[in-house]
Design a protein around this motif. Structure first.
Motif, PDB file in Angstrom:
ATOM      1  N   ALA A 213     -58.141  32.968  53.399  1.00  9.84           N
ATOM      2  CA  ALA A 213     -56.922  33.334  52.671  1.00  9.84           C
ATOM      3  C   ALA A 213     -56.318  32.070  52.071  1.00  9.84           C
ATOM      4  N   GLY A 214     -55.386  31.420  52.774  1.00 11.43           N
ATOM      5  CA  GLY A 214     -54.812  30.185  52.285  1.00 11.43           C
ATOM      6  C   GLY A 214     -55.819  29.045  52.307  1.00 11.43           C
ATOM      7  N   PRO A 215     -55.486  27.926  51.665  1.00 10.01           N
ATOM      8  CA  PRO A 215     -56.408  26.789  51.583  1.00 10.01           C
ATOM      9  C   PRO A 215     -56.472  25.986  52.876  1.00 10.01           C
ATOM     10  N   ILE A 216     -57.494  25.145  52.979  1.00  9.65           N
ATOM     11  CA  ILE A 216     -57.604  24.130  54.020  1.00  9.65           C
ATOM     12  C   ILE A 216     -57.548  22.780  53.321  1.00  9.65           C
ATOM     13  N   VAL A 217     -56.561  21.955  53.699  1.00 10.57           N
ATOM     14  CA  VAL A 217     -56.371  20.648  53.073  1.00 10.57           C
ATOM     15  C   VAL A 217     -56.464  19.586  54.157  1.00 10.57           C
ATOM     16  N   ILE A 218     -57.411  18.674  54.003  1.00 11.38           N
ATOM     17  CA  ILE A 218     -57.671  17.614  54.983  1.00 11.38           C
ATOM     18  C   ILE A 218     -57.278  16.281  54.354  1.00 11.38           C
ATOM     19  N   GLY A 219     -56.441  15.512  55.028  1.00 13.29           N
ATOM     20  CA  GLY A 219     -55.926  14.269  54.486  1.00 13.29           C
ATOM     21  C   GLY A 219     -56.943  13.139  54.480  1.00 13.29           C
ATOM     22  N   ALA A 220     -56.583  12.058  53.789  1.00 14.19           N
ATOM     23  CA  ALA A 220     -57.452  10.885  53.663  1.00 14.19           C
ATOM     24  C   ALA A 220     -57.739  10.273  55.032  1.00 14.19           C
ATOM     25  N   ASP A 221     -59.003   9.864  55.222  1.00 16.26           N
ATOM     26  CA  ASP A 221     -59.466   9.172  56.433  1.00 16.26           C
ATOM     27  C   ASP A 221     -59.312  10.004  57.703  1.00 16.26           C
ATOM     28  N   THR A 222     -59.149  11.302  57.560  1.00  9.12           N
ATOM     29  CA  THR A 222     -59.083  12.196  58.717  1.00  9.12           C
ATOM     30  C   THR A 222     -60.486  12.661  59.067  1.00  9.12           C
ATOM     31  N   ASN A 223     -60.785  12.742  60.366  1.00  7.49           N
ATOM     32  CA  ASN A 223     -62.106  13.171  60.804  1.00  7.49           C
ATOM     33  C   ASN A 223     -62.034  14.497  61.551  1.00  7.49           C
ATOM     34  N   ILE A 224     -62.948  15.394  61.183  1.00 11.91           N
ATOM     35  CA  ILE A 224     -63.093  16.700  61.828  1.00 11.91           C
ATOM     36  C   ILE A 224     -64.429  16.664  62.552  1.00 11.91           C
ATOM     37  N   GLN A 225     -64.385  16.670  63.877  1.00  9.18           N
ATOM     38  CA  GLN A 225     -65.591  16.389  64.651  1.00  9.18           C
ATOM     39  C   GLN A 225     -66.394  17.650  64.951  1.00  9.18           C
ATOM     40  N   ASP A 226     -67.606  17.430  65.459  1.00  9.16           N
ATOM     41  CA  ASP A 226     -68.632  18.449  65.609  1.00  9.16           C
ATOM     42  C   ASP A 226     -68.111  19.755  66.201  1.00  9.16           C
ATOM     43  N   ASN A 227     -68.582  20.846  65.592  1.00 10.98           N
ATOM     44  CA  ASN A 227     -68.361  22.201  66.097  1.00 10.98           C
ATOM     45  C   ASN A 227     -66.901  22.635  66.119  1.00 10.98           C
ATOM     46  N   THR A 228     -66.064  21.948  65.370  1.00  8.95           N
ATOM     47  CA  THR A 228     -64.692  22.436  65.203  1.00  8.95           C
ATOM     48  C   THR A 228     -64.693  23.588  64.199  1.00  8.95           C
ATOM     49  N   VAL A 229     -63.870  24.589  64.463  1.00  8.83           N
ATOM     50  CA  VAL A 229     -63.742  25.754  63.585  1.00  8.83           C
ATOM     51  C   VAL A 229     -62.302  25.834  63.091  1.00  8.83           C
ATOM     52  N   ILE A 230     -62.144  25.810  61.772  1.00 11.37           N
ATOM     53  CA  ILE A 230     -60.834  25.973  61.132  1.00 11.37           C
ATOM     54  C   ILE A 230     -60.919  27.206  60.245  1.00 11.37           C
ATOM     55  N   ARG A 231     -60.027  28.159  60.483  1.00 13.97           N
ATOM     56  CA  ARG A 231     -60.097  29.413  59.725  1.00 13.97           C
ATOM     57  C   ARG A 231     -58.686  29.840  59.322  1.00 13.97           C
ATOM     58  N   THR A 232     -58.538  30.192  58.064  1.00 16.07           N
ATOM     59  CA  THR A 232     -57.233  30.651  57.583  1.00 16.07           C
ATOM     60  C   THR A 232     -57.272  32.146  57.303  1.00 16.07           C
ATOM     61  N   ARG A 233     -56.197  32.791  57.724  1.00 15.14           N
ATOM     62  CA  ARG A 233     -56.030  34.206  57.394  1.00 15.14           C
ATOM     63  C   ARG A 233     -54.623  34.460  56.846  1.00 15.14           C
ATOM     64  N   GLY A 234     -53.882  33.360  56.630  1.00 15.61           N
ATOM     65  CA  GLY A 234     -52.516  33.468  56.129  1.00 15.61           C
ATOM     66  C   GLY A 234     -52.222  32.349  55.155  1.00 15.61           C
ATOM     67  N   GLU A 235     -51.211  31.535  55.485  1.00  8.07           N
ATOM     68  CA  GLU A 235     -50.746  30.517  54.552  1.00  8.07           C
ATOM     69  C   GLU A 235     -51.691  29.342  54.403  1.00  8.07           C
ATOM     70  N   GLY A 236     -52.533  29.089  55.369  1.00 10.41           N
ATOM     71  CA  GLY A 236     -53.483  27.992  55.264  1.00 10.41           C
ATOM     72  C   GLY A 236     -53.273  26.933  56.326  1.00 10.41           C
ATOM     73  N   VAL A 237     -54.099  25.892  56.252  1.00  9.91           N
ATOM     74  CA  VAL A 237     -54.060  24.765  57.187  1.00  9.91           C
ATOM     75  C   VAL A 237     -53.926  23.481  56.382  1.00  9.91           C
TER      76      VAL A 237
END
Length: 340
Positions: A213-237
């Motif tokens: 649904a909403g977007p996923i926005v990841i900032g500069a130099d931020t790390n998302i490590q193995d097997n993390t799940v990010i899911r939006t069904r509303g306004e976003g992350v």
């Protein structure tokens, strides 16, 4: 059958004692990993030995979307023979004996030692430097002994864990599209929908970012490590810059500030607001709509303030971000060389 992706790290490449019995879709093995005979790796299983060794004994079983990692500057991970690990669990810089069963959704943290024949029940968190003698069942957060393991029980529970793995998670492991050269997205990660990545950001192996649904926005130099799940069904992350999201984290529609750390196996509920300069401890959860104020270590289920975010913790958080910026550059180069 071999892992879908293997990469060297530095001068070290993974080594299997014999061809694995099974390697699921998206399975990934990195660096100085030494894996015994008759290994079984589920879908999106990740073994990452980038800086310290990972040594796994014979008949090691790693369930779907589970992760084995190390503490880069301090300690590797070692497991004995016939260790069974369920789904969505993390073994991190720990020492595990033989005939141990680690059920689903378990987190085992740095410096922990688990004796032969122990059973770690589903959902438990083994705190750093814990020493859990063999022959007992452990549960809770922190994990505590609840009773002795009866004869044959560990083998029976291992079989149940393995039976649950008969049905895979069938991750989509098609390579991601072109990304900015300053960004690393692992070939076994999955990004769908409106996903924006700032310069220097990294999305590691077998992560799933689904902007339904909403977007996923990841900032500069931020790390998302193995097997993390990010899911939006509303306004976003939205996640700020210079932030670490550790292994096997679950994130729904929320806001996470800059210079923060979301610990291994944590769950961030919809509507959560995490301010800048927050550390959320491994295995913690937030309540829907909860606000985590700046300048504190939060932890528990649900999270509460545990301590001030002192200079030592801030330095650790910065060191992790800097390390993952280097990892991202190294992995992008290795991945490009493999593709080319």
């Amino acid at each position: 059958m071999n892992p879908e992706m293997t990469l060297p790290y530095g001068d070290e490449a993974p080594r299997f004692e014999s061809r694995p019995v099974w390697c699921g879709r998206g399975s990934t093995v990195i660096g100085a990993a030494r894996i015994g005979a008759q290994a079984w790796l589920g879908d999106a299983a990740v073994i990452r030995a980038d800086g310290q060794p990972v040594t796994l004994g014979e008949r090691f079983w790693l369930g779907h979307r589970s992760t084995v990692h190390i503490a880069t500057f301090d300690q590797g991970t070692t497991c004995g023979d016939r260790v069974t690990v369920g789904r969505n669990s993390v073994l991190h810089a720990c020492l595990i004996g033989s005939d141990v069963v680690v059920e689903d959704d378990v987190v085992i943290l740095d410096g922990a030692t688990i004796g032969d024949g122990a059973v770690i029940e589903a959902g438990a968190t083994v705190f750093p430097r814990s020493d859990l003698p063999g022959g007992f069942a452990y549960a809770g957060s922190p994990a505590k002994a609840i009773r002795p393991v009866s004869p044959g029980e560990a083998a029976e529970r291992a079989e149940r864990v393995r039976e649950r793995s008969a049905e895979g998670i069938a991750p989509d492991t098609e390579p991601p599209g072109e990304t900015d050269p300053d960004v690393f997205v692992a070939r076994t990660a999955r990004l769908r929908g409106r996903v924006g990545l700032g310069a220097g950001a990294s999305v590691l192996f077998c992560c799933s970012l689904e902007a339904e649904a909403g977007p996923i926005v990841i900032g500069a130099d931020t790390n998302i490590q193995d097997n993390t799940v990010i899911r939006t069904r509303g306004e976003g992350v939205v996640i700020g810059r210079d932030t670490t999201v550790a292994h096997n984290v679950r994130i729904a529609d929320c806001r996470i500030g800059a210079r923060s750390l979301i610990g291994i196996g944590a769950t961030v509920a919809p509507g959560t607001l995490i301010a800048d300069d927050v550390m959320l401890a491994a295995g913690s959860t937030t309540d829907p709509g909860q606000i985590l104020e700046s300048g504190h270590l939060w932890g528990g289920r649900p999270a509460r303030i545990l301590a001030p975010l002192d200079a030592g913790r801030r330095a650790t958080m910065l060191r992790i971000v800097e390390g993952y910026c280097r990892h991202g550059r190294d992995y992008r180069r290795a991945q490009d060389e493999m593709a080319g």
